[in-house]
Write a protein that holds these residues in place. Structure first.
Motif, PDB file in Angstrom:
ATOM      1  N   ALA A  31       0.858  -1.194   0.000  1.00 49.98           N
ATOM      2  CA  ALA A  31       0.000   0.000   0.000  1.00 49.98           C
ATOM      3  C   ALA A  31       0.892   1.242   0.000  1.00 49.98           C
ATOM      4  CB  ALA A  31      -0.918  -0.008   1.209  1.00 49.98           C
ATOM      5  N   GLU A  32       0.990   1.899  -1.143  1.00 52.53           N
ATOM      6  CA  GLU A  32       1.871   3.049  -1.279  1.00 52.53           C
ATOM      7  C   GLU A  32       1.554   4.175  -0.288  1.00 52.53           C
ATOM      8  OE1 GLU A  32       4.762   5.591  -1.987  1.00 52.53           O
ATOM      9  OE2 GLU A  32       4.719   3.488  -2.582  1.00 52.53           O
ATOM     10  N   PRO A  33       0.284   4.469  -0.009  1.00 48.83           N
ATOM     11  CA  PRO A  33       0.024   5.520   0.988  1.00 48.83           C
ATOM     12  C   PRO A  33       0.624   5.189   2.362  1.00 48.83           C
ATOM     13  CG  PRO A  33      -1.947   5.116  -0.283  1.00 48.83           C
ATOM     14  CD  PRO A  33      -0.962   4.053  -0.667  1.00 48.83           C
ATOM     15  N   LEU A  34       0.570   3.934   2.755  1.00 48.28           N
ATOM     16  CA  LEU A  34       1.176   3.543   4.029  1.00 48.28           C
ATOM     17  C   LEU A  34       2.693   3.688   3.972  1.00 48.28           C
ATOM     18  CD1 LEU A  34      -0.828   0.353   5.091  1.00 48.28           C
ATOM     19  CD2 LEU A  34      -0.884   2.614   6.145  1.00 48.28           C
ATOM     20  N   ALA A  35       3.288   3.305   2.858  1.00 53.05           N
ATOM     21  CA  ALA A  35       4.731   3.432   2.694  1.00 53.05           C
ATOM     22  C   ALA A  35       5.147   4.900   2.741  1.00 53.05           C
ATOM     23  CB  ALA A  35       5.173   2.791   1.383  1.00 53.05           C
ATOM     24  N   ALA A  36       4.340   5.773   2.128  1.00 54.26           N
ATOM     25  CA  ALA A  36       4.645   7.205   2.150  1.00 54.26           C
ATOM     26  C   ALA A  36       4.586   7.756   3.573  1.00 54.26           C
ATOM     27  CB  ALA A  36       3.672   7.961   1.242  1.00 54.26           C
ATOM     28  N   VAL A  37       3.593   7.335   4.340  1.00 54.42           N
ATOM     29  CA  VAL A  37       3.477   7.771   5.737  1.00 54.42           C
ATOM     30  C   VAL A  37       4.671   7.277   6.547  1.00 54.42           C
ATOM     31  CG1 VAL A  37       2.144   7.479   7.866  1.00 54.42           C
ATOM     32  CG2 VAL A  37       0.976   8.015   5.727  1.00 54.42           C
ATOM     33  N   LEU A  38       5.085   6.039   6.309  1.00 54.68           N
ATOM     34  CA  LEU A  38       6.248   5.494   7.022  1.00 54.68           C
ATOM     35  C   LEU A  38       7.503   6.310   6.713  1.00 54.68           C
ATOM     36  CD1 LEU A  38       7.459   3.291   8.835  1.00 54.68           C
ATOM     37  CD2 LEU A  38       7.809   1.925   6.755  1.00 54.68           C
ATOM     38  N   ARG A  39       7.710   6.638   5.438  1.00 48.83           N
ATOM     39  CA  ARG A  39       8.881   7.447   5.066  1.00 48.83           C
ATOM     40  C   ARG A  39       8.831   8.822   5.724  1.00 48.83           C
ATOM     41  NH1 ARG A  39       7.756   4.985   0.097  1.00 48.83           N
ATOM     42  NH2 ARG A  39       6.693   6.846  -0.664  1.00 48.83           N
ATOM     43  N   LEU A  40       7.665   9.439   5.749  1.00 52.15           N
ATOM     44  CA  LEU A  40       7.535  10.752   6.384  1.00 52.15           C
ATOM     45  C   LEU A  40       7.814  10.672   7.884  1.00 52.15           C
ATOM     46  CD1 LEU A  40       4.391  12.157   4.564  1.00 52.15           C
ATOM     47  CD2 LEU A  40       6.738  13.000   4.373  1.00 52.15           C
ATOM     48  N   ARG A  41       7.318   9.638   8.533  1.00 54.44           N
ATOM     49  CA  ARG A  41       7.568   9.471   9.962  1.00 54.44           C
ATOM     50  C   ARG A  41       9.062   9.301  10.237  1.00 54.44           C
ATOM     51  NH1 ARG A  41       2.649   5.470  11.812  1.00 54.44           N
ATOM     52  NH2 ARG A  41       1.065   7.094  11.900  1.00 54.44           N
ATOM     53  N   GLN A  42       9.747   8.533   9.380  1.00 50.43           N
ATOM     54  CA  GLN A  42      11.184   8.343   9.556  1.00 50.43           C
ATOM     55  C   GLN A  42      11.933   9.656   9.372  1.00 50.43           C
ATOM     56  OE1 GLN A  42      11.610   5.240   6.656  1.00 50.43           O
ATOM     57  NE2 GLN A  42      11.454   3.608   8.191  1.00 50.43           N
ATOM     58  N   ARG A  43      11.515  10.448   8.392  1.00 48.24           N
ATOM     59  CA  ARG A  43      12.155  11.753   8.175  1.00 48.24           C
ATOM     60  C   ARG A  43      11.911  12.694   9.357  1.00 48.24           C
ATOM     61  NH1 ARG A  43      10.485  13.849   2.433  1.00 48.24           N
ATOM     62  NH2 ARG A  43      11.813  15.567   3.091  1.00 48.24           N
ATOM     63  N   LEU A  44      10.686  12.664   9.892  1.00 49.17           N
ATOM     64  CA  LEU A  44      10.382  13.500  11.050  1.00 49.17           C
ATOM     65  C   LEU A  44      11.204  13.101  12.266  1.00 49.17           C
ATOM     66  CD1 LEU A  44       6.524  13.903  10.760  1.00 49.17           C
ATOM     67  CD2 LEU A  44       8.238  15.712  10.587  1.00 49.17           C
ATOM     68  N   LYS A  45      11.408  11.808  12.463  1.00 50.09           N
ATOM     69  CA  LYS A  45      12.237  11.347  13.575  1.00 50.09           C
ATOM     70  C   LYS A  45      13.669  11.843  13.418  1.00 50.09           C
ATOM     71  CE  LYS A  45       9.722   7.157  14.808  1.00 50.09           C
ATOM     72  NZ  LYS A  45       9.778   5.680  14.847  1.00 50.09           N
ATOM     73  N   SER A  46      14.177  11.800  12.195  1.00 48.96           N
ATOM     74  CA  SER A  46      15.537  12.297  11.941  1.00 48.96           C
ATOM     75  C   SER A  46      15.615  13.795  12.184  1.00 48.96           C
ATOM     76  CB  SER A  46      15.960  11.997  10.504  1.00 48.96           C
ATOM     77  OG  SER A  46      16.013  10.619  10.289  1.00 48.96           O
ATOM     78  N   LEU A  47      14.612  14.529  11.739  1.00 50.59           N
ATOM     79  CA  LEU A  47      14.582  15.972  11.947  1.00 50.59           C
ATOM     80  C   LEU A  47      14.511  16.295  13.429  1.00 50.59           C
ATOM     81  CD1 LEU A  47      14.464  18.835  10.816  1.00 50.59           C
ATOM     82  CD2 LEU A  47      11.987  18.571  10.653  1.00 50.59           C
ATOM     83  N   ARG A  48      13.718  15.558  14.165  1.00 52.77           N
ATOM     84  CA  ARG A  48      13.610  15.766  15.614  1.00 52.77           C
ATOM     85  C   ARG A  48      14.958  15.541  16.290  1.00 52.77           C
ATOM     86  NH1 ARG A  48      12.477  12.730  20.345  1.00 52.77           N
ATOM     87  NH2 ARG A  48      11.209  13.906  21.811  1.00 52.77           N
ATOM     88  N   ALA A  49      15.635  14.461  15.905  1.00 53.54           N
ATOM     89  CA  ALA A  49      16.949  14.174  16.484  1.00 53.54           C
ATOM     90  C   ALA A  49      17.927  15.299  16.164  1.00 53.54           C
ATOM     91  CB  ALA A  49      17.472  12.847  15.956  1.00 53.54           C
ATOM     92  N   TYR A  50      17.868  15.815  14.941  1.00 56.30           N
ATOM     93  CA  TYR A  50      18.741  16.920  14.553  1.00 56.30           C
ATOM     94  C   TYR A  50      18.451  18.165  15.379  1.00 56.30           C
ATOM     95  CZ  TYR A  50      20.538  20.855  11.903  1.00 56.30           C
ATOM     96  OH  TYR A  50      21.161  22.010  11.544  1.00 56.30           O
ATOM     97  N   LEU A  51      17.166  18.489  15.514  1.00 61.97           N
ATOM     98  CA  LEU A  51      16.800  19.693  16.259  1.00 61.97           C
ATOM     99  C   LEU A  51      17.248  19.622  17.709  1.00 61.97           C
ATOM    100  CD1 LEU A  51      13.258  20.502  14.872  1.00 61.97           C
ATOM    101  CD2 LEU A  51      15.379  21.756  14.472  1.00 61.97           C
ATOM    102  N   PHE A  52      17.156  18.454  18.301  1.00 64.02           N
ATOM    103  CA  PHE A  52      17.559  18.328  19.696  1.00 64.02           C
ATOM    104  C   PHE A  52      19.074  18.292  19.866  1.00 64.02           C
ATOM    105  CE2 PHE A  52      13.145  17.108  20.362  1.00 64.02           C
ATOM    106  CZ  PHE A  52      12.864  17.838  21.509  1.00 64.02           C
ATOM    107  N   SER A  53      19.796  18.001  18.794  1.00 64.15           N
ATOM    108  CA  SER A  53      21.251  17.930  18.915  1.00 64.15           C
ATOM    109  C   SER A  53      21.949  19.231  18.523  1.00 64.15           C
ATOM    110  CB  SER A  53      21.798  16.788  18.063  1.00 64.15           C
ATOM    111  OG  SER A  53      21.600  17.073  16.692  1.00 64.15           O
ATOM    112  N   CYS A  54      21.288  20.100  17.758  1.00 58.84           N
ATOM    113  CA  CYS A  54      21.959  21.323  17.325  1.00 58.84           C
ATOM    114  C   CYS A  54      21.820  22.426  18.373  1.00 58.84           C
ATOM    115  CB  CYS A  54      21.435  21.782  15.978  1.00 58.84           C
ATOM    116  SG  CYS A  54      19.706  22.246  15.961  1.00 58.84           S
TER     117      CYS A  54
END
Length: 72
Positions: A31-54
């Protein structure tokens, strides 16, 4: 639906109730919509980690620029 059940459903309306990864991880491949949501969640987690480390000043600049963006 009973009043109590209706209130519960309204309360959990925005909450994820099923962990798709745990139940059937293959759904993300079918299901491509689910895959897209998963990719977005992974990107948000990375962004969150970056924001807390900078540094605080850099993070505040990024937050300020994000607030100025218009939501589509």
């Amino acid at each position: 639906v009973s009043k109590q059940a209706k209130e519960f459903l309204e309360y959990v309306y925005e909450e994820p109730l099923i962990d798709i990864q745990q139940e059937n991880a293959m759904l993300y491949h079918h299901a491509e919509p689910l895959a897209a949501v998963l990719r977005l969640r992974q990107r948000l987690k990375s962004l969150r980690a970056y924001l807390f480390s900078c540094r605080a000043a850099v993070a505040e600049d990024l937050r300020r620029s994000l607030r100025q963006r218009k939501v589509r």
